[in-house]
Design a protein around this motif. Structure first.
Motif, PDB file in Angstrom:
ATOM      1  N   GLU A 227       0.834  -1.203   0.000  1.00  0.00           N
ATOM      2  CA  GLU A 227       0.000   0.000   0.000  1.00  0.00           C
ATOM      3  C   GLU A 227       0.866   1.250   0.000  1.00  0.00           C
ATOM      4  O   GLU A 227       0.559   2.252  -0.665  1.00  0.00           O
ATOM      5  N   LEU A 228       1.975   1.204   0.746  1.00  0.00           N
ATOM      6  CA  LEU A 228       2.911   2.333   0.769  1.00  0.00           C
ATOM      7  C   LEU A 228       3.523   2.565  -0.610  1.00  0.00           C
ATOM      8  O   LEU A 228       3.682   3.708  -1.049  1.00  0.00           O
ATOM      9  N   LEU A 229       3.879   1.476  -1.315  1.00  0.00           N
ATOM     10  CA  LEU A 229       4.436   1.607  -2.665  1.00  0.00           C
ATOM     11  C   LEU A 229       3.415   2.218  -3.617  1.00  0.00           C
ATOM     12  O   LEU A 229       3.754   3.090  -4.429  1.00  0.00           O
ATOM     13  N   ARG A 230       2.160   1.734  -3.509  1.00  0.00           N
ATOM     14  CA  ARG A 230       1.122   2.299  -4.380  1.00  0.00           C
ATOM     15  C   ARG A 230       0.882   3.771  -4.073  1.00  0.00           C
ATOM     16  O   ARG A 230       0.745   4.594  -4.980  1.00  0.00           O
ATOM     17  N   SER A 231       0.844   4.098  -2.783  1.00  0.00           N
ATOM     18  CA  SER A 231       0.636   5.498  -2.402  1.00  0.00           C
ATOM     19  C   SER A 231       1.791   6.370  -2.871  1.00  0.00           C
ATOM     20  O   SER A 231       1.581   7.489  -3.368  1.00  0.00           O
ATOM     21  N   ASN A 232       3.019   5.848  -2.753  1.00  0.00           N
ATOM     22  CA  ASN A 232       4.188   6.603  -3.193  1.00  0.00           C
ATOM     23  C   ASN A 232       4.137   6.867  -4.699  1.00  0.00           C
ATOM     24  O   ASN A 232       4.438   7.969  -5.163  1.00  0.00           O
ATOM     25  N   ALA A 233       3.739   5.840  -5.459  1.00  0.00           N
ATOM     26  CA  ALA A 233       3.636   6.014  -6.913  1.00  0.00           C
ATOM     27  C   ALA A 233       2.573   7.050  -7.274  1.00  0.00           C
ATOM     28  O   ALA A 233       2.760   7.870  -8.188  1.00  0.00           O
ATOM     29  N   GLN A 234       1.444   7.028  -6.563  1.00  0.00           N
ATOM     30  CA  GLN A 234       0.394   8.009  -6.839  1.00  0.00           C
ATOM     31  C   GLN A 234       0.839   9.425  -6.499  1.00  0.00           C
ATOM     32  O   GLN A 234       0.571  10.375  -7.245  1.00  0.00           O
ATOM     33  N   ILE A 235       1.542   9.574  -5.357  1.00  0.00           N
ATOM     34  CA  ILE A 235       2.032  10.906  -4.969  1.00  0.00           C
ATOM     35  C   ILE A 235       3.010  11.438  -5.999  1.00  0.00           C
ATOM     36  O   ILE A 235       2.979  12.615  -6.381  1.00  0.00           O
ATOM     37  N   ILE A 236       3.899  10.556  -6.472  1.00  0.00           N
ATOM     38  CA  ILE A 236       4.889  10.974  -7.471  1.00  0.00           C
ATOM     39  C   ILE A 236       4.210  11.381  -8.771  1.00  0.00           C
ATOM     40  O   ILE A 236       4.584  12.389  -9.397  1.00  0.00           O
ATOM     41  N   GLU A 237       3.204  10.604  -9.172  1.00  0.00           N
ATOM     42  CA  GLU A 237       2.496  10.951 -10.410  1.00  0.00           C
ATOM     43  C   GLU A 237       1.784  12.293 -10.273  1.00  0.00           C
ATOM     44  O   GLU A 237       1.813  13.124 -11.200  1.00  0.00           O
ATOM     45  N   ARG A 238       1.165  12.546  -9.110  1.00  0.00           N
ATOM     46  CA  ARG A 238       0.512  13.848  -8.909  1.00  0.00           C
ATOM     47  C   ARG A 238       1.540  14.977  -8.903  1.00  0.00           C
ATOM     48  O   ARG A 238       1.295  16.053  -9.446  1.00  0.00           O
ATOM     49  N   ALA A 239       2.703  14.716  -8.294  1.00  0.00           N
ATOM     50  CA  ALA A 239       3.751  15.745  -8.273  1.00  0.00           C
ATOM     51  C   ALA A 239       4.231  16.050  -9.685  1.00  0.00           C
ATOM     52  O   ALA A 239       4.482  17.213 -10.033  1.00  0.00           O
ATOM     53  N   ARG A 240       4.361  15.025 -10.522  1.00  0.00           N
ATOM     54  CA  ARG A 240       4.776  15.255 -11.910  1.00  0.00           C
ATOM     55  C   ARG A 240       3.756  16.108 -12.652  1.00  0.00           C
ATOM     56  O   ARG A 240       4.107  17.036 -13.394  1.00  0.00           O
ATOM     57  N   ASN A 241       2.485  15.770 -12.442  1.00  0.00           N
ATOM     58  CA  ASN A 241       1.443  16.560 -13.111  1.00  0.00           C
ATOM     59  C   ASN A 241       1.456  18.012 -12.641  1.00  0.00           C
ATOM     60  O   ASN A 241       1.304  18.942 -13.448  1.00  0.00           O
ATOM     61  N   GLN A 242       1.646  18.213 -11.332  1.00  0.00           N
ATOM     62  CA  GLN A 242       1.680  19.581 -10.808  1.00  0.00           C
ATOM     63  C   GLN A 242       2.895  20.357 -11.331  1.00  0.00           C
ATOM     64  O   GLN A 242       2.806  21.543 -11.630  1.00  0.00           O
ATOM     65  N   VAL A 243       4.019  19.662 -11.442  1.00  0.00           N
ATOM     66  CA  VAL A 243       5.213  20.311 -11.985  1.00  0.00           C
ATOM     67  C   VAL A 243       4.977  20.714 -13.432  1.00  0.00           C
ATOM     68  O   VAL A 243       5.339  21.819 -13.859  1.00  0.00           O
ATOM     69  N   GLY A 244       4.358  19.798 -14.194  1.00  0.00           N
ATOM     70  CA  GLY A 244       4.058  20.143 -15.587  1.00  0.00           C
ATOM     71  C   GLY A 244       3.093  21.316 -15.691  1.00  0.00           C
ATOM     72  O   GLY A 244       3.275  22.210 -16.528  1.00  0.00           O
ATOM     73  N   ASN A 245       2.065  21.318 -14.841  1.00  0.00           N
ATOM     74  CA  ASN A 245       1.107  22.437 -14.866  1.00  0.00           C
ATOM     75  C   ASN A 245       1.788  23.755 -14.494  1.00  0.00           C
ATOM     76  O   ASN A 245       1.505  24.809 -15.086  1.00  0.00           O
ATOM     77  N   LEU A 246       2.692  23.687 -13.485  1.00  0.00           N
ATOM     78  CA  LEU A 246       3.405  24.898 -13.082  1.00  0.00           C
ATOM     79  C   LEU A 246       4.296  25.410 -14.206  1.00  0.00           C
ATOM     80  O   LEU A 246       4.380  26.616 -14.451  1.00  0.00           O
ATOM     81  N   ALA A 247       4.939  24.479 -14.910  1.00  0.00           N
ATOM     82  CA  ALA A 247       5.808  24.884 -16.018  1.00  0.00           C
ATOM     83  C   ALA A 247       5.005  25.596 -17.106  1.00  0.00           C
ATOM     84  O   ALA A 247       5.391  26.658 -17.592  1.00  0.00           O
ATOM     85  N   HIS A 248       3.886  24.977 -17.474  1.00  0.00           N
ATOM     86  CA  HIS A 248       3.059  25.612 -18.509  1.00  0.00           C
ATOM     87  C   HIS A 248       2.480  26.932 -18.022  1.00  0.00           C
ATOM     88  O   HIS A 248       2.333  27.897 -18.794  1.00  0.00           O
ATOM     89  N   GLY A 249       2.126  27.003 -16.736  1.00  0.00           N
ATOM     90  CA  GLY A 249       1.537  28.229 -16.209  1.00  0.00           C
ATOM     91  C   GLY A 249       2.520  29.390 -16.170  1.00  0.00           C
ATOM     92  O   GLY A 249       2.128  30.562 -16.310  1.00  0.00           O
ATOM     93  N   LEU A 250       3.811  29.123 -15.972  1.00  0.00           N
ATOM     94  CA  LEU A 250       4.814  30.197 -15.870  1.00  0.00           C
ATOM     95  C   LEU A 250       5.440  30.560 -17.208  1.00  0.00           C
ATOM     96  O   LEU A 250       5.898  31.691 -17.392  1.00  0.00           O
ATOM     97  N   LYS A 251       5.471  29.592 -18.124  1.00  0.00           N
ATOM     98  CA  LYS A 251       6.136  29.882 -19.401  1.00  0.00           C
ATOM     99  C   LYS A 251       5.454  30.994 -20.175  1.00  0.00           C
ATOM    100  O   LYS A 251       6.111  31.879 -20.733  1.00  0.00           O
ATOM    101  N   THR A 252       4.129  30.964 -20.204  1.00  0.00           N
ATOM    102  CA  THR A 252       3.407  31.978 -21.004  1.00  0.00           C
ATOM    103  C   THR A 252       3.606  33.393 -20.465  1.00  0.00           C
ATOM    104  O   THR A 252       3.974  34.306 -21.234  1.00  0.00           O
ATOM    105  N   PRO A 253       3.390  33.669 -19.151  1.00  0.00           N
ATOM    106  CA  PRO A 253       3.634  35.035 -18.665  1.00  0.00           C
ATOM    107  C   PRO A 253       5.073  35.493 -18.869  1.00  0.00           C
ATOM    108  O   PRO A 253       5.320  36.661 -19.227  1.00  0.00           O
ATOM    109  N   LEU A 254       6.031  34.608 -18.659  1.00  0.00           N
ATOM    110  CA  LEU A 254       7.435  34.989 -18.861  1.00  0.00           C
ATOM    111  C   LEU A 254       7.724  35.287 -20.325  1.00  0.00           C
ATOM    112  O   LEU A 254       8.467  36.218 -20.651  1.00  0.00           O
TER     113      LEU A 254
END
Length: 459
Positions: A227-254
């Motif tokens: 369960e810890l491994l599954r939770s860790n994988a889900q957290i990492i996937e959400r972090a990747r998505n958030q990083v991608g969203n942050l990148a797209h969100g900052l690139k346009t204003p800059l």
């Protein structure tokens, strides 16, 4: 073998200690019971002899009659420890066994019990310990004391022999029980060993989850790990998505700010352009760090370092055709890198590209396995014949954004990203002077067992 500090060893020594205590106690109790039984038998035998002498005395009516005797031949042997005597009321000897001749056998001084019998333990003149039983018999107006003594030393010797034999037998039983205890401890700990191997397989990349069936005591632990491994994988996937969203969100204003500043003239436009470039570099750097941290946190990945290094050497040979690359590797198979393949490519690719850029046409690459204080490690040595670095410069160049030559294109973040990736994996990076005259980079990374990569975790 039972390893020191293991649960099996603790169970074995705990059971062995309790077993020794139980067997020693059993031996002492058995010896005491045997001693009591022999002493009781001796006392009953002496009571029987007293009754026999009493019957003979009452029958013959003459205490000095030679027909008053006991059939046991031990009463005829001198110094046998078996004696009987008859005294009158004044304490004068009136009859005795042959074995008493020459011996002053005292009367029993202990008080009589309810049946008129007295008993006592004394030593004869020869050092033999005796159990004495005495009874007062009335014959007409006279009273007589009938005393019979038995050899208690023989009984004690039998007890000592029994004690020795008992402890030998109990010792043999203890050894067999200790062996059985060790076997039981090892068998009982096998599920934990299997669980440990399953977790190790996940860490090494051979499996994506803890598999197998386990006893009810540790089955919840295996489930919690999965369960810890599954939770860790889900957290990492959400972090990747958030990083991608942050990148797209900052690139346009800059990008808008950068374009607007280039279209305008004046000091403000120059300041905005400079600062937006800095912001873009910082955003890229921190997004890259977040991406690396998320990627290296995935458990259960490994990569073939030999194939990756061969591929990188071929690619760098095409990118830098004027540089000669010599790749050295041992004949034996090399351990795999315990981590993501893309991370090893990024680490080694950055270091190899820097060596080609700064070399004067010669770069050497060595791949080997190393065993040391930190266990098995993968050693990558990259050296060139360029200008090299001093010890002070070697320390500075690993800092974020530090560049020793501003003329060469780049952000100065390459080596810093390499260092951060190496730290995440628990490896090491050292910059030294090469025998070729330039820089020597020694990279050490954790290894995994040989085998094929595990399937990616299910999210």
């Amino acid at each position: 073998m039972l390893r020191k500090g293991s649960i099996a060893a603790s169970l074995f020594w705990l059971s062995a200690g309790w077993l020794i205590l139980a067997l020693v106690t059993t031996g002492v109790l058995l010896t005491d019971l045997y001693s009591r039984a022999l002493d009781t038998t001796l006392t009953q035998t002496l009571d029987f002899h007293v009754e026999s002498l009493t019957g003979a005395l009452l029958e013959k009516r003459d205490p000095q009659s030679p027909e008053i005797a006991l059939a046991d031949p031990r009463f005829e042997r001198p110094r046998s420890g078996w004696y009987w005597i008859i005294r009158d009321g004044s304490g004068r000897l009136v009859n005795l066994s042959t074995s008493v001749v020459g011996i002053d056998l005292q009367a029993v001084g202990a008080a009589a019990d309810a049946m008129g019998r007295s008993t006592e333990i004394i030593n004869d003149p020869f050092g033999t310990q005796l159990r004495m039983v005495e009874r007062v018999v009335t014959l007409g107006d006279d009273s007589y004391r009938i005393t019979v003594a038995g050899n208690l030393t023989e009984i004690l010797k039998l007890v000592d022999d029994f004690r020795g034999q008992a402890f030998i037998v109990l010792g043999a039983v203890g050894i067999m029980l200790a062996v059985m205890s060790a076997i039981v401890a090892r068998i009982a700990m096998r599920p934990i060993a299997r669980l440990s191997a399953a977790v190790e397989a996940v860490r090494e990349g051979d499996s994506a989850e803890v598999s197998g069936s386990y006893p009810t005591e540790i089955a919840p632990l295996a489930e919690e790990v999965n369960e810890l491994l599954r939770s860790n994988a889900q957290i990492i996937e959400r972090a990747r998505n958030q990083v991608g969203n942050l990148a797209h969100g900052l690139k346009t204003p800059l990008a808008v700010l950068r374009n607007e500043s280039k279209a305008s003239q004046g000091g403000l436009a120059d300041v905005v352009s400079t600062e937006t470039e800095k912001m873009s570099s910082m955003v890229s750097a921190y997004l890259e760090r977040a991406r690396l941290a998320a990627r290296t946190s995935v458990v259960g990945k490994k990569a073939d370092a030999d194939k990756i290094m061969q591929r990188l050497v071929r690619v760098m040979g095409k990118i830098h055709p004027d540089v000669t690359l010599d790749f050295h590797r041992p004949e034996a198979s090399l351990p795999w890198f315990r981590g993501d393949e893309a991370d090893l490519e990024e680490i080694a690719g950055n270091l190899l590209d820097n060596a080609c850029k700064w070399s004067k046409g010669q770069v050497g690459v060595t791949l080997a396995a190393e065993t040391g204080g930190r266990g098995n490690q993968l050693l990558v040595r990259i050296e060139d014949n360029g200008p090299g670095l001093s010890e002070d410069d070697a320390r500075k160049v690993l800092r974020r954004g530090v560049r020793l030559d501003e003329k060469t294109p780049g952000t100065g973040l390459g080596l810093d990203i390499v260092k951060e990736l190496v730290d995440v994996y628990g490896g090491s990076l050292e910059l030294k002077r090469s025998q070729l005259g330039g820089l020597l980079v020694e990279l050490r990374l954790p290894t995994a067992r040989l085998g094929s990569p595990a399937r990616p975790p299910t999210l």
